[in-house]
Enzyme design. Structure first.
Site, PDB file in Angstrom:
ATOM      1  N   SER A   1       8.741  -2.384  -1.016  1.00 52.71           N
ATOM      2  CA  SER A   1      10.170  -2.316  -1.341  1.00 52.71           C
ATOM      3  C   SER A   1      10.361  -1.423  -2.563  1.00 52.71           C
ATOM      4  O   SER A   1      11.365  -0.718  -2.670  1.00 52.71           O
ATOM      5  CB  SER A   1      10.733  -3.708  -1.585  1.00 52.71           C
ATOM      6  OG  SER A   1       9.965  -4.389  -2.552  1.00 52.71           O
TER       7      SER A   1
ATOM      8  N   GLY B   1       4.745  -6.862  -0.206  1.00 54.33           N
ATOM      9  CA  GLY B   1       3.624  -5.956   0.056  1.00 54.33           C
ATOM     10  C   GLY B   1       3.976  -4.886   1.071  1.00 54.33           C
ATOM     11  O   GLY B   1       3.101  -4.193   1.584  1.00 54.33           O
TER      12      GLY B   1
ATOM     13  N   ASP C   1       2.107   4.510  -1.145  1.00 50.58           N
ATOM     14  CA  ASP C   1       3.393   3.946  -0.751  1.00 50.58           C
ATOM     15  C   ASP C   1       4.497   4.997  -0.831  1.00 50.58           C
ATOM     16  O   ASP C   1       5.316   5.136   0.084  1.00 50.58           O
ATOM     17  CB  ASP C   1       3.756   2.759  -1.643  1.00 50.58           C
ATOM     18  CG  ASP C   1       2.705   1.676  -1.599  1.00 50.58           C
ATOM     19  OD1 ASP C   1       1.833   1.746  -0.721  1.00 50.58           O
ATOM     20  OD2 ASP C   1       2.739   0.774  -2.438  1.00 50.58           O
TER      21      ASP C   1
ATOM     22  N   GLU D   1      -7.427  -0.171   2.095  1.00 52.27           N
ATOM     23  CA  GLU D   1      -6.715  -0.882   1.017  1.00 52.27           C
ATOM     24  C   GLU D   1      -7.478  -0.731  -0.292  1.00 52.27           C
ATOM     25  O   GLU D   1      -8.700  -0.903  -0.329  1.00 52.27           O
ATOM     26  CB  GLU D   1      -6.589  -2.355   1.405  1.00 52.27           C
ATOM     27  CG  GLU D   1      -5.264  -2.963   1.086  1.00 52.27           C
ATOM     28  CD  GLU D   1      -4.101  -2.325   1.848  1.00 52.27           C
ATOM     29  OE1 GLU D   1      -3.464  -1.400   1.308  1.00 52.27           O
ATOM     30  OE2 GLU D   1      -3.843  -2.755   2.983  1.00 52.27           O
TER      31      GLU D   1
ATOM     32  N   GLU E   1       6.472   4.807 -11.423  1.00 47.13           N
ATOM     33  CA  GLU E   1       5.913   3.446 -11.368  1.00 47.13           C
ATOM     34  C   GLU E   1       4.758   3.298 -12.369  1.00 47.13           C
ATOM     35  O   GLU E   1       4.624   2.274 -13.026  1.00 47.13           O
ATOM     36  CB  GLU E   1       5.459   3.128  -9.931  1.00 47.13           C
ATOM     37  CG  GLU E   1       5.145   1.671  -9.768  1.00 47.13           C
ATOM     38  CD  GLU E   1       5.408   1.123  -8.378  1.00 47.13           C
ATOM     39  OE1 GLU E   1       6.178   1.721  -7.596  1.00 47.13           O
ATOM     40  OE2 GLU E   1       4.828   0.069  -8.075  1.00 47.13           O
TER      41      GLU E   1
HETATM   42  C1  GLA Z   1      -0.054  -1.169  -3.604  1.00 46.06           C
HETATM   43  C2  GLA Z   1      -0.049   0.171  -4.339  1.00 46.06           C
HETATM   44  C3  GLA Z   1      -0.742   1.248  -3.524  1.00 46.06           C
HETATM   45  C4  GLA Z   1      -2.126   0.780  -3.040  1.00 46.06           C
HETATM   46  C5  GLA Z   1      -2.057  -0.611  -2.413  1.00 46.06           C
HETATM   47  C6  GLA Z   1      -3.412  -1.168  -2.096  1.00 46.06           C
HETATM   48  O1  GLA Z   1       0.730  -1.086  -2.450  1.00 46.06           O
HETATM   49  O2  GLA Z   1       1.268   0.589  -4.632  1.00 46.06           O
HETATM   50  O3  GLA Z   1      -0.837   2.436  -4.272  1.00 46.06           O
HETATM   51  O4  GLA Z   1      -3.051   0.812  -4.089  1.00 46.06           O
HETATM   52  O5  GLA Z   1      -1.377  -1.534  -3.259  1.00 46.06           O
HETATM   53  O6  GLA Z   1      -4.035  -0.408  -1.131  1.00 46.06           O
END
Ligand code: GLA
Length: 395
Positions: A128, A125, A179, A35, A167
């Site tokens: 979406s 988280g 993501d 993370e 984004e």
């Molecule tokens: C969000 C961001 C990702 C990543 C996570 C944390 O989901 O979109 O790029 O940085 O937080 O790991």
């Protein structure tokens, strides 16, 4: 809603017949470990879910893009000649951002009428936003290729990169690639070890030996843009600037080993920045150890690493908060829980838990009761299925 119901709803909104309707979908994701490493050039270990954004689409003969969604009354119409005007839409700004980046990348935009349906809980988280962006991008790229007579499979890595830029540049969240990459590229019943610096990846079968991935949602809404996400990213950049002076061949924070960090950490005078950097470097190492543990069938070790990840996100990176910490603390009290941690950006959202099959009932009951008692409103629980990445749906 099922695809058949969505098509009916589309006709209610836009008229016409079902014959020329096309359907595209792209999933949310859960990150098992790694993370806040992606924007530092590190490893992540996510998996695509089966909750997703589905789009029913029909091409138009002009350049207008008309949007509708099943759970809001909003019906924005995007005129691509005025693409900068949609940044403050309550709903539709992600699509506008993707369209903007497609135009910058030289794609031809085909006008279309669209109906969206999201089963990824918003602000949870579970990405979406990436599900929305990637499904939009796959639809736009498919239509654009058809308009130009190009008959090649889509470059899904390129699509993930375009969505990340949307984004970053349009929505203003300086997110990494995890993501969007997972939503585009995920594989059923596999997690993905992704090197966010090189974008090399490999799939690892998720054989959890009688355990399941259970996601617990704090139901605390977070909005990345308004949160401290961009601030964490710039703290990492500051830390890297300092360490780079002593480790000149490092190109990003995750090039730095734990040993190098320990040797040079004292040069980072600001304790907060030192903590942020420590989290990132140790978390990156944990990802590789986790993948080894899982590949060796060592679920206990995998769970310990998940727990260590959460503790580091709580104490060093400071992105958890009482809701996520409560879910994790309560989860760890249950016999049969192998590991529990927050997933995604943090500041609310969800935890990911590896739970023995026969303990899932206890888990949901006990954690749910304790959470509601302490926080004042209920959590939600999902037993996750690992799905595949985005594409056109033929059903
Ligand atoms: C969000 C961001 C990702 C990543 C996570 C944390 O989901 O979109 O790029 O940085 O937080 O790991």
């Amino acid at each position: 809603m099922s695809v058949a119901e969505l098509k009916k709803k589309f006709i209610d909104i836009y008229g016409g017949s079902e014959e020329d309707l096309r359907v595209f979908a792209s999933p949310g994701r859960v990150n098992l470990i790694g993370e806040h490493t992606d924007y530092n050039g590190g490893y992540v270990f996510p998996a695509a879910l089966t909750v997703r954004t589905t789009i029913v689409a029909r091409k138009r003969n002009d350049k207008l893009i008309r949007l509708a969604v099943t759970d809001l009354p909003d019906r924005p119409v995007i005129d691509i000649t005025k693409i900068d005007q949609y940044k403050n839409l309550r709903w539709g700004n992600y699509q506008a951002g993707v369209i903007d980046e497609f135009m910058k990348a030289g794609y031809e935009i085909v006008g279309c009428d669209l109906l969206y349906d999201d089963t990824v809980p918003h602000g949870s988280g579970l990405s979406s936003s990436a599900a929305n962006e990637v499904s939009t991008a796959i639809m736009l790229a498919t239509f654009s290729n058809e308009a130009r007579g190009i008959n090649e499979p889509l470059d899904l890595v390129e699509i993930a990169k375009i969505c990340q830029r949307a984004e970053n540049n349009y929505v203003g969240v300086k997110c990494g690639i995890m993501d969007q990459f997972t939503s585009a590229m995920g594989k059923k019943d596999h997690a993905m070890l992704l090197n966010c610096k090189t974008l090399e990846y490999r799939f690892v079968p998720l054989d959890l030996k009688g355990h399941h991935i259970v996601i617990a949602n704090t139901n605390k809404k977070h909005r990345l843009g308004e949160s401290k996400y961009n601030g964490r990213r710039s703290e990492c950049e500051k830390g890297f600037e300092i360490l780079k002076k002593y480790i000149p061949n490092a190109t990003c924070l995750c090039d730095i080993t734990k040993d190098q960090f320990e040797q040079y950490a004292h040069h980072i005078e600001d304790e907060v920045i030192r903590n942020r950097v420590k989290h990132v470097i140790y978390e990156n190492a944990r990802v590789l150890r986790s993948v080894d543990a899982l590949s060796n069938g060592d679920l206990i070790e995998f769970g310990k690493l998940m727990n260590a990840s959460h503790d580091s996100l709580r104490d060093l990176y400071e992105v958890t908060g009482v809701e996520l910490d409560t879910l994790v603390e309560e989860a760890r009290k249950i016999d049969g829980v192998v590991g529990s941690r927050m997933t995604g950006a943090g500041f609310g959202g969800c935890t990911v838990n590896i739970v023995r099959e026969d303990a899932i009932g206890d888990f949901i009951r006990e954690v749910g009761l304790a959470y509601e008692k302490k926080i004042g409103y209920p959590a939600s629980f999902y037993i996750s299925e690992i799905g595949s990445g985005g594409g056109e749906i033929f059903e």
